[in-house]
Design an enzyme around this catalytic site. Structure first.
Site, PDB file in Angstrom:
ATOM      1  CG  ASP A   1      -0.418   0.105   2.517  1.00 26.29           C
ATOM      2  OD1 ASP A   1       0.315   1.089   2.748  1.00 26.29           O
ATOM      3  OD2 ASP A   1      -0.694  -0.765   3.371  1.00 26.29           O
TER       4      ASP A   1
HETATM    5  N1  URA Z   1      -0.185  -5.368   4.806  1.00 22.67           N
HETATM    6  C1  URA Z   1      -0.530  -4.063   4.746  1.00 22.67           C
HETATM    7  O1  URA Z   1      -1.263  -3.576   5.602  1.00 22.67           O
HETATM    8  N2  URA Z   1      -0.060  -3.319   3.731  1.00 22.67           N
HETATM    9  C2  URA Z   1       0.755  -3.799   2.781  1.00 22.67           C
HETATM   10  O2  URA Z   1       1.166  -3.070   1.884  1.00 22.67           O
HETATM   11  C3  URA Z   1       1.119  -5.161   2.845  1.00 22.67           C
HETATM   12  C4  URA Z   1       0.646  -5.923   3.878  1.00 22.67           C
END
Ligand code: URA
Length: 242
Positions: free
Chosen positions: A108
């Protein structure tokens, strides 16, 4: 893709992102392209990628492209999301390659760390398929101190996240500080780490993916925004469980 494959010169160069087929015709007229050290004659000439030089240079990764990349915090993995794309860290030409370079899963926007990108659909599928049990490790920094029951809850295989139909697979957590932990996941759900900690009443402030299988961000020695190419076989060997 293999080095011995022959294809039309214009198709080869346009699929590698150099320009349109029309551009290739123009470059031939200008004498900018050679095939086996002879000036190229026609856009439809059948060539192998290794025999072609454009302005005297060999072609850029004609046999496919797989990268390990240190995604910085603040960029996005998908064209559908708002914000600076991770692809801005790569040569512009790569954005016009066919097949396209795609990330293997996503991190993310606020998460940094190890990300694999490839233009090989089979490799992408191999790396994301639950069948191959490729683990991912995250270094987590939290808003509030750990309460002590997280390891048990995360490893139980019973943790239900809001909106999901199945509980999370057991995940291993190691405490690395009062507000810090390492979490190893064996699946990849939307914002999973953030949602797991939210489910136990905490809030993730900093999240970094440190490992994919045994491949680590430290051994890759990549600064945020840096990448390196890797051969598929070497990558599979590094990330697959022993
Ligand atoms: N978990 C998350 O909250 N974000 C990510 O990008 C990957 C795993």
């Amino acid at each position: 893709m293999s080095r011995s494959k022959t294809e039309r010169l214009d198709r080869l160069l346009s699929n590698l992102g150099y320009g349109s087929r029309k551009d290739v015709g123009y470059w031939i007229k200008e004498g900018l392209i050679s095939v086996d050290d002879q000036l190229a004659k026609s856009v439809s000439q059948k060539v192998t990628a290794e025999s072609v030089r454009l302005e005297g240079e060999p072609l850029d990764h004609p046999d496919g492209l797989t990268l390990i990349y240190h995604k910085p915090r603040g960029s996005v993995c998908s064209h559908k999301e708002m914000g600076l794309l991770i692809y801005a860290d790569f040569p512009e030409r790569w954005g016009d390659r066919k097949p396209p370079l795609s990330s293997v899963g996503r991190l993310d926007k606020e998460t940094s760390g190890l990300l694999i990108l490839t233009d090989d659909g089979h490799l992408n599928h191999h790396l994301t398929s639950p069948k191959h049990h490729i683990s991912k490790t995250y270094a987590v920094r939290l808003d509030s101190p750990l309460s002590g029951n997280e390891q048990e809850i995360f490893s139980s295989g019973r943790l239900m996240l809001e909106g999901d139909e199945k509980p999370c697979l057991p995940a291993e957590m190691t405490v690395s500080g009062e507000k810090e932990a390492l979490l190893v996941l064996h699946e990849g759900r939307y914002h999973q780490v953030r949602r797991m900690f939210a489910a136990v009443g905490n809030h993730v402030t900093t999240l970094t993916r440190t490992h994919i299988g045994a491949l680590s961000l430290d051994e890759a020695a990549l600064a945020p925004g840096e990448y390196q190419t890797i051969e598929s076989e070497a990558l599979i060997a590094r990330v697959s469980p022993k």
